[in-house]
Scaffold this motif. Sequence first.
Motif, PDB file in Angstrom:
ATOM      1  N   GLU A 147      15.808  84.225 -16.861  1.00 15.17           N
ATOM      2  CA  GLU A 147      15.700  83.622 -15.502  1.00 15.17           C
ATOM      3  C   GLU A 147      14.743  84.190 -14.184  1.00 15.17           C
ATOM      4  O   GLU A 147      14.534  83.320 -13.438  1.00 15.17           O
ATOM      5  N   THR A 174      22.696  74.340 -13.080  1.00 15.16           N
ATOM      6  CA  THR A 174      23.718  75.027 -14.239  1.00 15.16           C
ATOM      7  C   THR A 174      23.793  76.643 -13.984  1.00 15.16           C
ATOM      8  O   THR A 174      23.317  77.360 -15.004  1.00 15.16           O
ATOM      9  N   SER A 177      20.525  78.957 -14.575  1.00 15.70           N
ATOM     10  CA  SER A 177      20.143  79.104 -16.257  1.00 15.70           C
ATOM     11  C   SER A 177      18.963  78.071 -16.718  1.00 15.70           C
ATOM     12  O   SER A 177      18.456  78.386 -17.658  1.00 15.70           O
ATOM     13  N   ALA A 198      13.970  76.068 -19.184  1.00 20.70           N
ATOM     14  CA  ALA A 198      15.306  76.840 -19.707  1.00 20.70           C
ATOM     15  C   ALA A 198      15.145  78.298 -20.132  1.00 20.70           C
ATOM     16  O   ALA A 198      14.292  78.409 -20.954  1.00 20.70           O
ATOM     17  N   ILE A 202      20.690  79.606 -22.351  1.00 28.91           N
ATOM     18  CA  ILE A 202      21.301  78.209 -22.349  1.00 28.91           C
ATOM     19  C   ILE A 202      21.156  77.580 -23.472  1.00 28.91           C
ATOM     20  O   ILE A 202      20.137  77.505 -24.249  1.00 28.91           O
ATOM     21  N   ARG A 206      24.175  72.100 -22.862  1.00 34.86           N
ATOM     22  CA  ARG A 206      23.898  72.467 -21.555  1.00 34.86           C
ATOM     23  C   ARG A 206      22.645  71.964 -21.098  1.00 34.86           C
ATOM     24  O   ARG A 206      22.416  71.178 -20.165  1.00 34.86           O
ATOM     25  N   THR A 207      21.704  72.206 -21.806  1.00 32.13           N
ATOM     26  CA  THR A 207      20.439  71.528 -21.602  1.00 32.13           C
ATOM     27  C   THR A 207      20.115  70.040 -21.794  1.00 32.13           C
ATOM     28  O   THR A 207      19.691  69.257 -20.885  1.00 32.13           O
TER      29      THR A 207
END
Length: 450
Positions: A147, A174, A177, A198, A202, A206-207
Amino acid sequence: MTGKIQQGERNWQHSLREPMIDELHARPFLRLKAPCRLAYIALKPEQDGSHTADLSRAQLVAFLARFGAAPPDEDAVYHSADLGDMVLKWEHHSEFATYTLFGCKTVEHEDNFAHFLHRHFAAEWLNAFDGKIISSVTARIDLVPDETALDAHLSERAEDWFGVNATYSAAFVTDQSAAIAADFTTDKDGHMRIAMLANGGIGPGRTGRAMQRMLEIETYRAMSMLTLPVARHILGQLGRLNQSLSETVEAMSAKQRDAGESLEDLLHISSDLALLSARSAFRFSAARAYETLVRQRIELLREERILGRQMFAEFMKRRYSPSMRTCHSAHAQLEDISDRTAHAADLLSTRVSVTTAEQNRNLLAKMDTRAAQQARLQETVEGISVVAISYYAVSLLSYLLAPLTKMLPVSKTMLSAALVIPVALLVWTGMHRLKKRLIREPNGKIDKTQ
């Protein structure tokens, strides 16, 4: 006996229970594994209300046939198909249908985004159906090691993605992330561009949810803004109608025209307002629903600022909300002038009722006067009638009783004089009883006022 439902007990279940449970899972989220490219379009006919399930399914069947894929079920509202090196996700909505093509197996194209996937939405296929593109997105999803590299990678690549001096919105999403950037404009091919970065932590779920929310934001934004031209047209018409209503109410107040002319003016205004309301009610209702969905999807992104860029919520507040306020204002003004027109009609109705009641009262007073005059005339005629009938009766009786004058010491003149009073009383009594029989109350009782 256990709590498990046995096969023979299914008749205890409501017939809609399982279909409603299935509806909860009818539109699963995308599952996207970075790196990935994605092409998305939303199709809606030009005319409101002409999008149907049959049209949506026919267009999907034609698309799948180009790849030799099997058609969906007859009542499907969601369909997913593996087309080799890419996957199609299709959804049917009340006003539009969406097509999402994504390929996450290999990303070897030089294209920054997914224009190569958009080529599958061929012009001849689009022209064969009424559904037209209302939203088109080309997206890329890149994998970043951690990140801490999200903002650096976005800063390095944004110029290549969106152009020099491009204005785009971006945010961590999110829980930091991932990072998403979008310019909310169209490129030379007519697509809006979305870039998502991303990190390795992740997952595909979630992506996919983050990207799908961005796609829904763009689609629902486009659908809600279809109301803006309608609102502007209504605002232009309301100025004219409001002026007409003001002039009509002013004339009513000053009594410059009769009720018939005022009623005619109000009927014209009411019919114009009813037509505007009928033509715009669906779009105003849809705009409120879509606006709510846009704001909900933005909240679900859980944005955090990145690189000092404008976040999506801020962009929508500055660029999108004024359009929606215009729509809400047009709807509120339409309802307001409709209420004022109805109130003016009520006032006119009250005025007409009062005038009519006054006219009726005057007419009844005149009828009472005439009735009294007729009663007095009738009494006069009745007295004359008694005298006339009595005269003829006395004359007849005098001739009838004339032979008695020879046997009695009474002259014919005295006999006639003696008959006058009893005959007159008998005639008056007979006429009075006849009057009672002819003039009675509806229930059969004699009208005591006569």
